[in-house]
Design a protein around this motif. Structure first.
Motif, mmCIF file in Angstrom:
data_model
loop_
_atom_site.group_PDB
_atom_site.id
_atom_site.type_symbol
_atom_site.label_atom_id
_atom_site.label_comp_id
_atom_site.label_asym_id
_atom_site.label_seq_id
_atom_site.Cartn_x
_atom_site.Cartn_y
_atom_site.Cartn_z
ATOM 1 N N ASN A 1 -76.897 18.908 -90.184
ATOM 2 C CA ASN A 1 -77.616 17.874 -90.533
ATOM 3 C C ASN A 1 -77.156 17.374 -91.948
ATOM 4 N N ASN A 2 -76.493 16.050 -91.663
ATOM 5 C CA ASN A 2 -75.712 15.558 -92.643
ATOM 6 C C ASN A 2 -74.756 16.113 -93.189
ATOM 7 N N GLY A 3 -73.789 16.876 -92.077
ATOM 8 C CA GLY A 3 -72.627 17.707 -92.325
ATOM 9 C C GLY A 3 -72.779 18.907 -92.885
ATOM 10 N N THR A 4 -74.076 19.392 -93.089
ATOM 11 C CA THR A 4 -74.425 20.702 -93.397
ATOM 12 C C THR A 4 -74.462 21.594 -92.001
ATOM 13 N N VAL A 5 -73.728 22.535 -91.962
ATOM 14 C CA VAL A 5 -73.763 23.449 -90.514
ATOM 15 C C VAL A 5 -74.616 24.741 -90.862
ATOM 16 N N VAL A 6 -75.262 24.931 -89.808
ATOM 17 C CA VAL A 6 -75.897 26.487 -89.837
ATOM 18 C C VAL A 6 -75.440 27.086 -88.645
ATOM 19 N N LEU A 7 -74.747 28.248 -88.847
ATOM 20 C CA LEU A 7 -74.380 29.082 -88.084
ATOM 21 C C LEU A 7 -75.084 30.279 -87.716
ATOM 22 N N ALA A 8 -75.153 30.811 -86.443
ATOM 23 C CA ALA A 8 -76.018 31.779 -86.198
ATOM 24 C C ALA A 8 -75.720 32.964 -85.231
ATOM 25 N N GLY A 9 -75.918 34.068 -85.053
ATOM 26 C CA GLY A 9 -75.503 34.919 -84.028
ATOM 27 C C GLY A 9 -75.080 36.164 -84.592
ATOM 28 N N GLN A 10 -74.340 37.056 -84.186
ATOM 29 C CA GLN A 10 -73.935 38.282 -84.329
ATOM 30 C C GLN A 10 -72.407 38.468 -84.190
ATOM 31 N N ALA A 11 -71.859 38.831 -85.709
ATOM 32 C CA ALA A 11 -70.308 39.095 -85.800
ATOM 33 C C ALA A 11 -69.885 40.625 -85.532
ATOM 34 N N LYS A 12 -69.199 40.921 -84.603
ATOM 35 C CA LYS A 12 -68.797 42.239 -84.537
ATOM 36 C C LYS A 12 -68.191 42.765 -85.848
ATOM 37 N N THR A 13 -67.639 42.052 -86.701
ATOM 38 C CA THR A 13 -67.067 42.451 -87.804
ATOM 39 C C THR A 13 -66.833 41.737 -89.162
ATOM 40 N N LEU A 14 -67.009 42.269 -89.966
ATOM 41 C CA LEU A 14 -66.706 41.486 -91.355
ATOM 42 C C LEU A 14 -65.830 40.246 -91.311
ATOM 43 N N SER A 15 -64.632 40.666 -90.684
ATOM 44 C CA SER A 15 -63.498 39.820 -90.622
ATOM 45 C C SER A 15 -63.954 38.404 -89.515
ATOM 46 N N ALA A 16 -64.694 38.986 -88.494
ATOM 47 C CA ALA A 16 -65.003 37.743 -87.559
ATOM 48 C C ALA A 16 -66.003 36.920 -88.271
ATOM 49 N N HIS A 17 -66.972 37.506 -89.235
ATOM 50 C CA HIS A 17 -67.989 36.714 -89.901
ATOM 51 C C HIS A 17 -67.398 35.594 -90.743
ATOM 52 N N ARG A 18 -66.324 36.056 -91.689
ATOM 53 C CA ARG A 18 -65.323 35.269 -92.401
ATOM 54 C C ARG A 18 -64.660 34.062 -91.728
ATOM 55 N N ARG A 19 -64.167 34.775 -90.524
ATOM 56 C CA ARG A 19 -63.156 33.913 -89.677
ATOM 57 C C ARG A 19 -64.298 32.534 -89.149
ATOM 58 N N ALA A 20 -65.554 32.860 -88.497
ATOM 59 C CA ALA A 20 -66.207 31.876 -88.387
ATOM 60 C C ALA A 20 -66.514 30.837 -89.308
ATOM 61 N N LEU A 21 -66.658 31.391 -90.562
ATOM 62 C CA LEU A 21 -67.180 30.429 -91.669
ATOM 63 C C LEU A 21 -65.685 29.222 -91.936
ATOM 64 N N GLU A 22 -64.838 30.133 -91.999
ATOM 65 C CA GLU A 22 -63.438 29.391 -92.165
ATOM 66 C C GLU A 22 -63.130 28.286 -91.126
ATOM 67 N N ASP A 23 -63.442 28.807 -89.960
ATOM 68 C CA ASP A 23 -63.281 27.911 -88.723
ATOM 69 C C ASP A 23 -63.949 26.615 -88.836
ATOM 70 N N ALA A 24 -65.460 26.888 -89.008
ATOM 71 C CA ALA A 24 -66.447 26.089 -89.205
ATOM 72 C C ALA A 24 -66.271 25.090 -90.470
#
Length: 79
Positions: free
Chosen positions: A50-73
């Motif tokens: 919404n207006n460039g604000t992205v909401v991600l959802a789901g399950q990250a297997k690791t904290l690294s994956a969680h952070r990686r998804a944020l960085e990717d987006a």
């Protein structure tokens, strides 16, 4: 974060970038997340844009994956 915990990740970084509609941003973020091999064992997806604000959802297997998804987006233009 436990690997069985669901993670809804919300963040808001917005630039004045009229060239990227929300649908284009959503498509680009989805593509980036799908192509990142480090996220293949996680289930992270775009919940909304919404207006460039992205909401991600789901399950990250690791904290690294969680952070990686944020960085990717975050790396997608218009986010």
């Amino acid at each position: 974060m436990n690997s069985t915990d669901a993670a809804i990740v919300r963040f808001h970084w917005t630039w004045n970038c009229d060239s990227n509609s929300d649908s284009a941003i959503e498509s680009n973020v989805k593509t980036v997340l799908e192509r990142d091999q480090a996220l293949q064992s996680s289930d992270i997806h775009v919940k909304s844009v919404n207006n460039g604000t992205v909401v991600l959802a789901g399950q990250a297997k690791t904290l690294s994956a969680h952070r990686r998804a944020l960085e990717d987006a975050r790396a997608v233009e218009g986010v």
